[in-house]
Motif scaffolding. Sequence first.
Motif, PDB file in Angstrom:
ATOM      1  N   GLY A  31      39.291   8.759  79.390  1.00 24.08           N
ATOM      2  CA  GLY A  31      38.422   7.774  79.401  1.00 24.08           C
ATOM      3  C   GLY A  31      36.984   7.978  78.865  1.00 24.08           C
ATOM      4  N   GLY A  32      36.179   6.985  78.985  1.00 23.69           N
ATOM      5  CA  GLY A  32      34.753   7.417  78.496  1.00 23.69           C
ATOM      6  C   GLY A  32      34.546   6.705  77.232  1.00 23.69           C
ATOM      7  N   TYR A  33      35.541   5.766  76.786  1.00 25.34           N
ATOM      8  CA  TYR A  33      35.454   5.337  75.287  1.00 25.34           C
ATOM      9  C   TYR A  33      36.392   4.197  75.004  1.00 25.34           C
ATOM     10  CZ  TYR A  33      40.204   7.139  74.571  1.00 25.34           C
ATOM     11  OH  TYR A  33      41.503   7.255  74.888  1.00 25.34           O
ATOM     12  N   GLU A  34      36.035   3.571  73.925  1.00 26.18           N
ATOM     13  CA  GLU A  34      36.855   2.215  73.538  1.00 26.18           C
ATOM     14  C   GLU A  34      36.869   2.426  71.885  1.00 26.18           C
ATOM     15  OE1 GLU A  34      34.565  -1.283  74.447  1.00 26.18           O
ATOM     16  OE2 GLU A  34      32.968  -0.777  73.058  1.00 26.18           O
ATOM     17  N   TYR A  35      38.053   1.883  71.390  1.00 29.90           N
ATOM     18  CA  TYR A  35      38.100   2.036  70.069  1.00 29.90           C
ATOM     19  C   TYR A  35      37.809   0.679  69.103  1.00 29.90           C
ATOM     20  CZ  TYR A  35      41.826   5.638  70.340  1.00 29.90           C
ATOM     21  OH  TYR A  35      42.335   6.736  70.511  1.00 29.90           O
ATOM     22  N   VAL A  36      36.747   1.228  68.135  1.00 30.54           N
ATOM     23  CA  VAL A  36      36.096   0.312  67.117  1.00 30.54           C
ATOM     24  C   VAL A  36      37.115  -0.178  66.224  1.00 30.54           C
ATOM     25  CG1 VAL A  36      34.233  -0.173  65.569  1.00 30.54           C
ATOM     26  CG2 VAL A  36      33.856   1.022  67.821  1.00 30.54           C
ATOM     27  N   ILE A  37      37.773   1.016  65.592  1.00 32.36           N
ATOM     28  CA  ILE A  37      38.780   0.871  64.650  1.00 32.36           C
ATOM     29  C   ILE A  37      40.027   1.676  65.329  1.00 32.36           C
ATOM     30  CG2 ILE A  37      39.516   1.528  62.235  1.00 32.36           C
ATOM     31  CD1 ILE A  37      36.797   1.588  61.452  1.00 32.36           C
ATOM     32  N   SER A  38      41.281   0.781  65.354  1.00 35.88           N
ATOM     33  CA  SER A  38      42.352   1.320  66.328  1.00 35.88           C
ATOM     34  C   SER A  38      42.733   2.695  65.522  1.00 35.88           C
ATOM     35  CB  SER A  38      43.329   0.273  66.200  1.00 35.88           C
ATOM     36  OG  SER A  38      43.746  -0.228  64.850  1.00 35.88           O
ATOM     37  N   MET A  39      43.617   3.323  66.264  1.00 29.36           N
ATOM     38  CA  MET A  39      44.177   4.480  65.942  1.00 29.36           C
ATOM     39  C   MET A  39      45.428   4.303  65.205  1.00 29.36           C
ATOM     40  SD  MET A  39      44.383   7.939  66.273  1.00 29.36           S
ATOM     41  CE  MET A  39      43.330   8.415  67.852  1.00 29.36           C
ATOM     42  N   GLU A  40      45.303   3.672  63.870  1.00 36.11           N
ATOM     43  CA  GLU A  40      46.736   3.634  63.059  1.00 36.11           C
ATOM     44  C   GLU A  40      46.271   3.711  61.440  1.00 36.11           C
ATOM     45  OE1 GLU A  40      47.233  -0.407  63.696  1.00 36.11           O
ATOM     46  OE2 GLU A  40      45.461  -1.275  62.634  1.00 36.11           O
ATOM     47  N   HIS A  41      45.289   4.655  61.266  1.00 39.01           N
ATOM     48  CA  HIS A  41      44.855   4.820  59.908  1.00 39.01           C
ATOM     49  C   HIS A  41      44.893   6.115  59.359  1.00 39.01           C
ATOM     50  CE1 HIS A  41      43.245   0.728  59.861  1.00 39.01           C
ATOM     51  NE2 HIS A  41      42.648   0.889  60.930  1.00 39.01           N
ATOM     52  N   GLY A  42      45.312   6.565  58.232  1.00 37.48           N
ATOM     53  CA  GLY A  42      45.504   7.877  57.636  1.00 37.48           C
ATOM     54  C   GLY A  42      44.496   8.684  57.637  1.00 37.48           C
ATOM     55  N   GLY A  68      34.000  -2.394  63.217  1.00 45.11           N
ATOM     56  CA  GLY A  68      35.356  -2.423  62.780  1.00 45.11           C
ATOM     57  C   GLY A  68      35.862  -3.434  62.002  1.00 45.11           C
ATOM     58  N   ASN A  69      34.967  -4.280  61.318  1.00 47.74           N
ATOM     59  CA  ASN A  69      35.506  -5.349  60.399  1.00 47.74           C
ATOM     60  C   ASN A  69      35.470  -4.776  58.973  1.00 47.74           C
ATOM     61  OD1 ASN A  69      34.984  -7.525  62.323  1.00 47.74           O
ATOM     62  ND2 ASN A  69      32.786  -6.959  62.119  1.00 47.74           N
ATOM     63  N   THR A 468      44.403   8.266  62.559  1.00 46.70           N
ATOM     64  CA  THR A 468      43.050   8.445  62.851  1.00 46.70           C
ATOM     65  C   THR A 468      42.445   7.038  63.257  1.00 46.70           C
ATOM     66  OG1 THR A 468      42.876  10.121  61.017  1.00 46.70           O
ATOM     67  CG2 THR A 468      40.891   9.066  61.583  1.00 46.70           C
ATOM     68  N   GLY A 469      41.314   7.122  64.087  1.00 47.43           N
ATOM     69  CA  GLY A 469      40.701   5.827  64.524  1.00 47.43           C
ATOM     70  C   GLY A 469      39.268   6.225  64.852  1.00 47.43           C
ATOM     71  N   VAL A 470      38.442   5.334  65.068  1.00 49.78           N
ATOM     72  CA  VAL A 470      36.848   5.333  65.401  1.00 49.78           C
ATOM     73  C   VAL A 470      36.553   4.912  66.901  1.00 49.78           C
ATOM     74  CG1 VAL A 470      34.691   4.472  64.990  1.00 49.78           C
ATOM     75  CG2 VAL A 470      36.438   5.034  63.057  1.00 49.78           C
ATOM     76  N   ILE A 471      35.914   5.862  67.787  1.00 44.67           N
ATOM     77  CA  ILE A 471      35.577   5.544  69.110  1.00 44.67           C
ATOM     78  C   ILE A 471      34.150   5.262  69.468  1.00 44.67           C
ATOM     79  CG2 ILE A 471      37.731   6.667  70.027  1.00 44.67           C
ATOM     80  CD1 ILE A 471      35.472   9.061  70.879  1.00 44.67           C
ATOM     81  N   ARG A 472      34.016   4.340  70.242  1.00 40.72           N
ATOM     82  CA  ARG A 472      32.483   4.235  70.569  1.00 40.72           C
ATOM     83  C   ARG A 472      32.501   4.794  71.969  1.00 40.72           C
ATOM     84  NH1 ARG A 472      31.918  -0.992  69.981  1.00 40.72           N
ATOM     85  NH2 ARG A 472      30.298  -1.090  68.195  1.00 40.72           N
ATOM     86  N   TYR A 473      31.458   5.468  72.422  1.00 41.47           N
ATOM     87  CA  TYR A 473      31.094   6.004  73.667  1.00 41.47           C
ATOM     88  C   TYR A 473      30.404   5.018  74.641  1.00 41.47           C
ATOM     89  CZ  TYR A 473      28.855   9.076  77.116  1.00 41.47           C
ATOM     90  OH  TYR A 473      28.474   9.792  78.577  1.00 41.47           O
ATOM     91  N   THR A 474      31.487   4.538  75.757  1.00 45.39           N
ATOM     92  CA  THR A 474      31.143   3.777  76.837  1.00 45.39           C
ATOM     93  C   THR A 474      30.177   3.931  78.115  1.00 45.39           C
ATOM     94  OG1 THR A 474      33.116   3.983  77.768  1.00 45.39           O
ATOM     95  CG2 THR A 474      32.844   2.177  75.999  1.00 45.39           C
ATOM     96  N   ASN A 475      29.949   5.638  78.040  1.00 52.11           N
ATOM     97  CA  ASN A 475      29.534   5.921  79.176  1.00 52.11           C
ATOM     98  C   ASN A 475      29.948   5.662  80.750  1.00 52.11           C
ATOM     99  OD1 ASN A 475      27.314   7.655  80.330  1.00 52.11           O
ATOM    100  ND2 ASN A 475      25.889   5.920  80.378  1.00 52.11           N
ATOM    101  N   ASP A 476      31.240   5.284  80.720  1.00 49.47           N
ATOM    102  CA  ASP A 476      31.984   4.801  81.892  1.00 49.47           C
ATOM    103  C   ASP A 476      32.245   6.386  82.627  1.00 49.47           C
ATOM    104  OD1 ASP A 476      32.495   2.533  80.885  1.00 49.47           O
ATOM    105  OD2 ASP A 476      34.390   2.822  80.120  1.00 49.47           O
ATOM    106  N   ASP A 477      32.104   6.287  83.976  1.00 46.07           N
ATOM    107  CA  ASP A 477      32.141   7.259  85.097  1.00 46.07           C
ATOM    108  C   ASP A 477      33.698   7.102  85.443  1.00 46.07           C
ATOM    109  OD1 ASP A 477      31.696   9.288  86.681  1.00 46.07           O
ATOM    110  OD2 ASP A 477      30.797   8.062  88.096  1.00 46.07           O
TER     111      ASP A 477
END
Length: 681
Positions: A31-42, A68-69, A468-477
């Motif tokens: 945990g601790g993240y969310e996807y900005v660009i999904s894990m589906e790219h080369g 992610g646009n 490959t994807g892109v994540i954003r740090y959400t700082n979730d505990d």
Amino acid sequence: MKKNLLRRISLSISAVMIVSLLPLSAFAAGGGYEYVISMEHGQIIQYEDADRFVVKDNDKTALYDYSGNRLSASYDNINYVKEEKCWFASNEGSGKDFEQVTLDNDGKVMGSGSKGFVVTGDRFVAHKGGGVIVLLDIPHGQASEWWKTYTGDAHVYDYSGNLLGSFSYPDHKNVNEANSSYDLVFSDGLFSFRAPDGLCGAINTAGKEVIEPKFNELGGFSNGRAIAAKDGKYGVIDNTGKVIVDFEYDEITMWGSTKSDKTICIIEKNGKWGIMDQDFNVTAEPEFSEFDVYSAFPDDGLIKVWKPADGNYIYGMIFTDGKMLLDCKYYALGDPAEGMIPAAEDYQQWGYFDKSGRQITDFIYEEVAPFSEGMAFVMGEKSGFIDKAGNMAINIDTSDLGIFNVSTVRFSEGLAPLSDMSGNSRYIDKTGKTVIAAKNGEGWVGLSQFHDGLAVVSSSSTRYQGKTGVIRYTNDDWSNQPEVSGNFPSDWAKDEVNAAIAAGIVPVELQKNYSSPISREDFCRLTFEMLKKKGINLEAPDSETPNPFTDTNSNYVYTLNKLGIIDGKGNGIFAPNASITRQEAAKILVNTANILGIERIQMYTEFADKNEAGSWALTFISDAYNIGVMQGVGNGNFSPLGNYTAEQSIITLLRLYNNAGSGQITAQELCGLPLADAGEN
């Protein structure tokens, strides 16, 4: 009534925090993240200068923003042009199927008309960059070895398709054609050419000769200057052909920075070499011959030198004034970073020196990385992150890590990637705690550094293999791992920290990890609470004044920004989770002192490592020192990019809290600490 605070002598801080990472099984949930660009790219490449991603799938590439646009159509290739903050995109078809366009940073084709300026296969691109595109009247598919057969005009266009001018070819060839360089390259608005008689001159984008061909050699222009040769000797001319440096040297070599426009020139004369600065002033006369230049680091003002020894080479480091920093005797030297230089005494025997030449660690590490955000990753009998005093700040068990390039293991925005080839890669913070780990089934193996709160990750799991994807740090505990050590103040800080807690300026959630670097948002929280307790009017945000930042909704950050105490990093980014640097802390402390009615002392203090500081920070660093808020780190240095710990922050703000509005105080009263010769603030 405003008052002056006397400059203090020293604030001694020498706390060392040691933590150990838990076994990977402790963070299986992830945990601790969310996807900005999904894990589906080369493949995904982040360009932090442009706030954009280039995403590649099935040999097609597109431009994405940080939300992610998708911004652009698909192309075979998209390449970033940093100087103009635009993109060259092309479809590499054969013949007329070839096309090339220039995209703005929003992915739109530049130029007028419904399709913009599109270069098709009817013409050949002889150069792109430096603000121009040079086209020849020859089909793209027939341009093999064009430099041997083409006779005609070269046409210069801007990126929007406006014709700027034309010039004839082969009357104006690339000056380095003898070395297989054929592109008609413009730099700084000029093309250095070689005429049919072999002499070199320059033309502008309008196709006009502005420097007549009279030089034997002529390099590309940068900042209005170029290296030239005449009658076998080298000098420097400006963009009008005026001689800036006389033609007296056997050779001049320019080393440029990848981060700035700074340069260093190496001059050679009568078999010896010397040094010029970026303004072509001689800083060291040509008197060196016992070793040669290996590389140069203009931003650090350093030059790596080498010489043969026993069938191998040994290395040293000198300053740009020619003074020796490290004798030419080392098995290897790494690149300097944050004023620290990795050095190897022998194979897999690495240590560190600082910029004063002081040895920071023994030669005990098998592999080392450059310093970043005040720490460096090392591997050896003991592995982990060391601080600039050479102390092991975070112990790491590397037996489960798949680290192929140690230099990539470094902190960025307070987070460091640890790659594990079994799919359990994760990010740690500066306490050593795992704050981001892949959720079940994602199986990360590749992790990039964080930039603007975003990072690129790749997976080896059955579900996402090779994606490959892109994540954003959400700082979730999300983690259930126990607290690490460091939840008690250092002995020297204990009384002041307790006093600050008693005064009500340290929130409960910040009463831990005292010896760890503090984040930018937490520093703002402490400052906010101190001002609030001091009775400063802190108005709540209102709906009519929008939040200037896109990556935080913190009331504390918003309010301090409204008061003029803090700024962001540009483009709506505040980077709340990044560790605050000493230069950033200096600015906030000085602005806070001003809010409290503490006058700035009208005196400028300069530190030896001023070139490491941002130009915006120099006055704040001087003011913070002169009013007694911050001190240097020894040897005349301030370490502007170094970290500031939680307990340092608490104590400094307590000083302002206790002394603002009272009578004149002494330096030692402001510090409240024993004086020391080499303390770190």
